[in-house]
Design a protein around this motif. Structure first.
Motif, PDB file in Angstrom:
ATOM      1  N   THR A  65      -8.385   2.356   9.591  1.00 49.13           N
ATOM      2  CA  THR A  65      -9.314   1.405   8.971  1.00 49.13           C
ATOM      3  C   THR A  65      -8.649   0.062   8.671  1.00 49.13           C
ATOM      4  N   TYR A  66      -7.400  -0.083   9.086  1.00 49.93           N
ATOM      5  CA  TYR A  66      -6.664  -1.312   8.768  1.00 49.93           C
ATOM      6  C   TYR A  66      -7.312  -2.537   9.401  1.00 49.93           C
ATOM      7  N   SER A  67      -7.745  -2.396  10.638  1.00 50.17           N
ATOM      8  CA  SER A  67      -8.352  -3.527  11.342  1.00 50.17           C
ATOM      9  C   SER A  67      -9.634  -3.978  10.654  1.00 50.17           C
ATOM     10  N   ALA A  68     -10.456  -3.021  10.202  1.00 49.02           N
ATOM     11  CA  ALA A  68     -11.732  -3.372   9.571  1.00 49.02           C
ATOM     12  C   ALA A  68     -11.533  -4.056   8.222  1.00 49.02           C
ATOM     13  N   ARG A  69     -10.416  -3.728   7.554  1.00 47.84           N
ATOM     14  CA  ARG A  69     -10.179  -4.301   6.222  1.00 47.84           C
ATOM     15  C   ARG A  69      -9.340  -5.570   6.262  1.00 47.84           C
ATOM     16  N   ALA A  91       0.849  -1.195   0.000  1.00 47.28           N
ATOM     17  CA  ALA A  91       0.000   0.000   0.000  1.00 47.28           C
ATOM     18  C   ALA A  91       0.881   1.241   0.000  1.00 47.28           C
ATOM     19  N   PHE A  92       0.370   2.327  -0.606  1.00 51.31           N
ATOM     20  CA  PHE A  92       1.124   3.578  -0.705  1.00 51.31           C
ATOM     21  C   PHE A  92       0.316   4.708  -0.063  1.00 51.31           C
ATOM     22  N   CYS A  93       0.972   5.465   0.807  1.00 51.33           N
ATOM     23  CA  CYS A  93       0.344   6.615   1.460  1.00 51.33           C
ATOM     24  C   CYS A  93       1.270   7.814   1.254  1.00 51.33           C
ATOM     25  N   THR A  94       0.792   8.816   0.536  1.00 51.80           N
ATOM     26  CA  THR A  94       1.643   9.945   0.155  1.00 51.80           C
ATOM     27  C   THR A  94       1.571  11.122   1.108  1.00 51.80           C
ATOM     28  N   ASP A  95       0.674  11.093   2.079  1.00 54.19           N
ATOM     29  CA  ASP A  95       0.602  12.182   3.053  1.00 54.19           C
ATOM     30  C   ASP A  95       0.127  11.627   4.397  1.00 54.19           C
ATOM     31  N   ILE A  96       0.279  12.431   5.428  1.00 58.86           N
ATOM     32  CA  ILE A  96      -0.027  11.970   6.783  1.00 58.86           C
ATOM     33  C   ILE A  96      -1.510  11.664   6.960  1.00 58.86           C
ATOM     34  N   THR A  97      -2.362  12.512   6.396  1.00 59.73           N
ATOM     35  CA  THR A  97      -3.800  12.292   6.539  1.00 59.73           C
ATOM     36  C   THR A  97      -4.212  10.948   5.958  1.00 59.73           C
ATOM     37  N   ARG A 153      -2.714   8.056   8.229  1.00 59.35           N
ATOM     38  CA  ARG A 153      -3.439   7.850   9.486  1.00 59.35           C
ATOM     39  C   ARG A 153      -4.816   7.241   9.233  1.00 59.35           C
ATOM     40  N   ALA A 154      -5.455   7.640   8.138  1.00 59.40           N
ATOM     41  CA  ALA A 154      -6.753   7.052   7.795  1.00 59.40           C
ATOM     42  C   ALA A 154      -6.599   5.573   7.454  1.00 59.40           C
ATOM     43  N   TYR A 155      -5.505   5.238   6.778  1.00 56.09           N
ATOM     44  CA  TYR A 155      -5.251   3.836   6.435  1.00 56.09           C
ATOM     45  C   TYR A 155      -5.073   2.994   7.699  1.00 56.09           C
ATOM     46  N   ASN A 200       4.153  10.892  17.816  1.00 55.62           N
ATOM     47  CA  ASN A 200       3.528  10.072  18.846  1.00 55.62           C
ATOM     48  C   ASN A 200       2.118   9.653  18.427  1.00 55.62           C
ATOM     49  N   ARG A 201       1.378  10.564  17.828  1.00 54.02           N
ATOM     50  CA  ARG A 201       0.023  10.251  17.381  1.00 54.02           C
ATOM     51  C   ARG A 201       0.043   9.188  16.287  1.00 54.02           C
ATOM     52  N   THR A 202       0.959   9.325  15.335  1.00 51.16           N
ATOM     53  CA  THR A 202       1.023   8.365  14.234  1.00 51.16           C
ATOM     54  C   THR A 202       1.505   7.004  14.707  1.00 51.16           C
ATOM     55  N   LEU A 203       2.536   6.992  15.549  1.00 54.41           N
ATOM     56  CA  LEU A 203       3.067   5.730  16.051  1.00 54.41           C
ATOM     57  C   LEU A 203       2.041   4.989  16.898  1.00 54.41           C
ATOM     58  N   SER A 204       1.285   5.709  17.701  1.00 48.08           N
ATOM     59  CA  SER A 204       0.263   5.061  18.513  1.00 48.08           C
ATOM     60  C   SER A 204      -0.804   4.432  17.626  1.00 48.08           C
ATOM     61  N   GLY A 205      -1.129   5.088  16.508  1.00 41.32           N
ATOM     62  CA  GLY A 205      -2.084   4.519  15.562  1.00 41.32           C
ATOM     63  C   GLY A 205      -1.557   3.246  14.920  1.00 41.32           C
ATOM     64  N   ALA A 206      -0.256   3.227  14.613  1.00 40.86           N
ATOM     65  CA  ALA A 206       0.348   2.042  14.013  1.00 40.86           C
ATOM     66  C   ALA A 206       0.365   0.878  15.006  1.00 40.86           C
TER      67      ALA A 206
END
Length: 248
Positions: free
Chosen positions: A108-112, A94-100, A103-105, A152-158
């Motif tokens: 929703t990773y668990s649901a997908r 998967a490719f994510c080109t920006d932070i928004t 973080r959205a990916y 910290n916000r992004t890492l916690s999401g991961a």
């Protein structure tokens, strides 16, 4: 069975990550590249095309990252074709080109993602998934989120995405070491003697502000942030262990 602790693989080029996935993924693996597809192809092609210097021409200053990338690149492409085909079927890119988007990916990773079945609370024989993230820190660099608060916000999401799907989180930064902007500014102002080129530092050892700020970096002759700073390594160490790829 307890999940393995999130892992940060240091000083590893992309071919090293490919080899790591081939050697360690037991079930399904998802690789999230923080950037465009063209960037991934360019970086991977560059590293795998590098060659190891001949012994007679080698010297002590040979770049360790170049030699490491060459060795792993040759090892990856020498793997039997059947193994590559078998492993690639279980790897999603998967490719994510920006932070928004990134973080959205993660949100929703668990649901997908289908969670692996377990019997009596123990993972099935298929093994544990891998969630690999490439260049997470570098994705924040050109933004105001290049701070302890943003990272910290992004890492916690991961970490949460990996936990919810019972996946092993692996984080890799393929960004080349850089000159510390703060030290560069100090040298330009004459705050410290300059006896040669400034030392290169890992992206994990750069200094970032505590809170999100409009000015992301120190410029020559000025300070974009004069408050307290922290290293991304300290932030990631709250959840992750750091290791070289050949140690795991």
């Amino acid at each position: 069975m307890a999940l393995p602790q999130p892992l940060v693989l240091e000083r590893n080029p992309l071919p090293a990550l490919v080899q790591y996935l081939l050697n360690h993924h037991e079930q399904y693996a998802t690789v999230v590249f923080c950037g465009a597809k063209d960037e991934l192809i360019e970086q991977l092609s560059q590293k795998t095309a590098e060659t190891v210097p001949e012994p007679a021409a080698s010297n002590e200053r040979t770049d360790s990252a170049q030699r490491e990338g060459s060795a792993f690149g040759q090892e990856v492409w020498s793997v039997p074709t059947l193994r590559l085909l078998s492993g690639s079927r279980n790897v999603k890119l998967a490719f994510c080109t920006d932070i928004t988007h990134f973080r959205a990916y993660l949100a929703t990773y668990s649901a997908r993602t289908n969670k692996p079945k377990a019997v009596g609370g123990i993972d099935s024989a298929a093994g544990i998934r891998i969630l690999a993230i490439v260049n997470l820190v570098n994705l924040h660099r050109p933004t105001s989120a290049f701070s302890a608060q943003g990272l910290n916000r992004t890492l916690s999401g991961a970490v949460e995405a990996a936990y919810d799907t019972r996946s092993k989180l692996v984080i890799v930064e393929c960004t080349e070491p850089s000159i510390s902007p703060a030290k560069h500014a100090m040298s330009a102002q004459g705050d410290e003697p300059s006896n040669g080129p400034p030392p290169l530092i890992s992206v994990w050892d750069e200094e970032v502000s505590i809170l999100n700020v409009t000015t992301k970096s120190f410029g020559a002759g000025e300070r974009g942030w004069v408050g307290r700073t922290v290293k991304p390594r300290t932030i990631a160490a709250r959840w992750c262990t750091f290791s070289a790829v050949d140690e795991r």
